[in-house]
Write a protein that holds these residues in place. Structure first.
Motif, short mmCIF file in Angstrom:
data_model
loop_
_atom_site.label_atom_id
_atom_site.label_comp_id
_atom_site.label_asym_id
_atom_site.label_seq_id
_atom_site.Cartn_x
_atom_site.Cartn_y
_atom_site.Cartn_z
N ARG A 56 -3.92 8.21 5.23
CA ARG A 56 -3.48 9.10 3.96
C ARG A 56 -4.33 10.27 4.74
NH1 ARG A 56 -6.27 10.16 -0.93
NH2 ARG A 56 -8.02 9.02 -0.40
N ALA A 78 -7.32 4.75 5.44
CA ALA A 78 -7.21 4.19 4.07
C ALA A 78 -7.30 2.45 3.96
CB ALA A 78 -5.76 4.61 3.25
N THR A 91 2.09 1.67 -3.24
CA THR A 91 1.16 2.58 -4.39
C THR A 91 0.83 3.68 -4.28
OG1 THR A 91 0.67 0.37 -4.93
CG2 THR A 91 -0.55 1.72 -5.58
N HIS A 92 0.68 4.06 -2.47
CA HIS A 92 0.01 5.61 -2.80
C HIS A 92 1.30 6.34 -2.40
CE1 HIS A 92 -3.03 2.92 -2.20
NE2 HIS A 92 -3.79 3.93 -2.80
N THR A 93 2.53 6.40 -1.60
CA THR A 93 3.37 7.61 -1.87
C THR A 93 4.11 7.27 -2.91
OG1 THR A 93 5.02 6.02 -0.21
CG2 THR A 93 2.92 7.29 0.73
N TRP A 145 0.80 -1.15 0.13
CA TRP A 145 0.16 0.06 0.07
C TRP A 145 1.05 1.01 0.42
CZ3 TRP A 145 -0.59 4.24 2.88
CH2 TRP A 145 -1.71 5.51 2.61
#
Length: 245
Positions: free
Chosen positions: A105, A95, A14-16, A11
């Motif tokens: 997030r 998240a 993917t999100h940073t 995760w």
């Protein structure tokens, strides 16, 4: 569990972005994700917290300085700092949640699909919502901000209605599927509440959603105010028509 740790790492990847600095508990998640841990939080032992060498005020000041896109609470250490946790919940939104393990997030109001401004009693403010449909179900994500601590676990309702107010489906239940009841909220906390409602075959072409909160024990709904003025009906009708065939 090991599998959960791997999912947390994925995760974060993917999100940073590479080069981002994050606040991770444990720091190993930042390392395995190829991200940088906030240096001052690299040593976050239970002893450091218990002896007061790591305080909420220091943690808040440090994390606010770096403004990380993600905060990972996976080891049950930093969440012992009540003041720090209240700050995190007011600036970040959950998240992924697995019991006490949460990946947060950074909250950015500009990312909301639709904005709203309504206050439900002294319990919560509706800041906005995301809305979509797959043809069979209407999916709505409600973004609430807690006003002040509560002793009652209020129930959220989302009702699918036509222009005349006739109902065609509903979703009633505690926020976030019951994992974030109102009695656990801190003032300013952001709550991300996802709901789905099946659209019946006989539903008209034009549908709307109305949302609100009530006390399950008494059935009493919370009053709604917009710009300081009481709204008749004790519910918020979302301004966007529900998309469906």
């Amino acid at each position: 569990p090991y599998r959960s740790l791997i999912e947390a790492v994925e995760w974060v990847k993917t999100h940073t972005a590479p080069g981002d600095i994050i606040a991770a508990d444990p720091p190993m998640i930042a390392f395995r994700s190829g991200r940088t841990q906030i240096p001052w939080l690299a040593a976050q032992s239970s002893k450091r917290i218990e002896t007061g060498q790591l305080t909420s005020e220091e943690a808040i000041a440090t994390v606010a300085k770096y403004d990380p896109p993600a905060i990972v609470l996976w080891n049950g250490r930093l969440d012992r700092l009540d003041g720090y946790m209240a700050w995190v919940k007011a600036h970040y939104m959950p998240a992924i949640r697995e019991k006490d393990r949460v990946l947060y997030r950074r909250f950015d109001p500009s990312e909301l699909q639709h904005h709203a401004s309504a206050r439900l009693g002294d319990v919560a403010e509706l800041m906005g919502y995301d809305l979509d449909s797959d043809g069979k179900k209407v999916n709505v994500t409600l973004y609430w901000r807690a006003v002040e601590p509560q002793s009652v676990d209020y129930t959220v309702f989302a009702h699918l209605i036509d222009a005349a107010g006739k109902g065609y489906g509903q979703s009633d239940g505690q926020p976030e599927g019951g994992v974030s009841p109102a009695s656990t909220w801190d003032a300013g906390q952001i709550i991300v509440d996802k709901r789905s409602i099946t659209v019946p075959a006989d539903a008209p072409a034009e549908l709307w959603l109305q949302v609100g909160m009530y006390d399950l024990a008494s059935g009493a709904r919370l009053p709604v105010t917009v710009d300081g003025r009481r709204v008749e009906g004790d519910q918020v009708r979302l301004a966007t028509p529900v998309p469906h065939p």
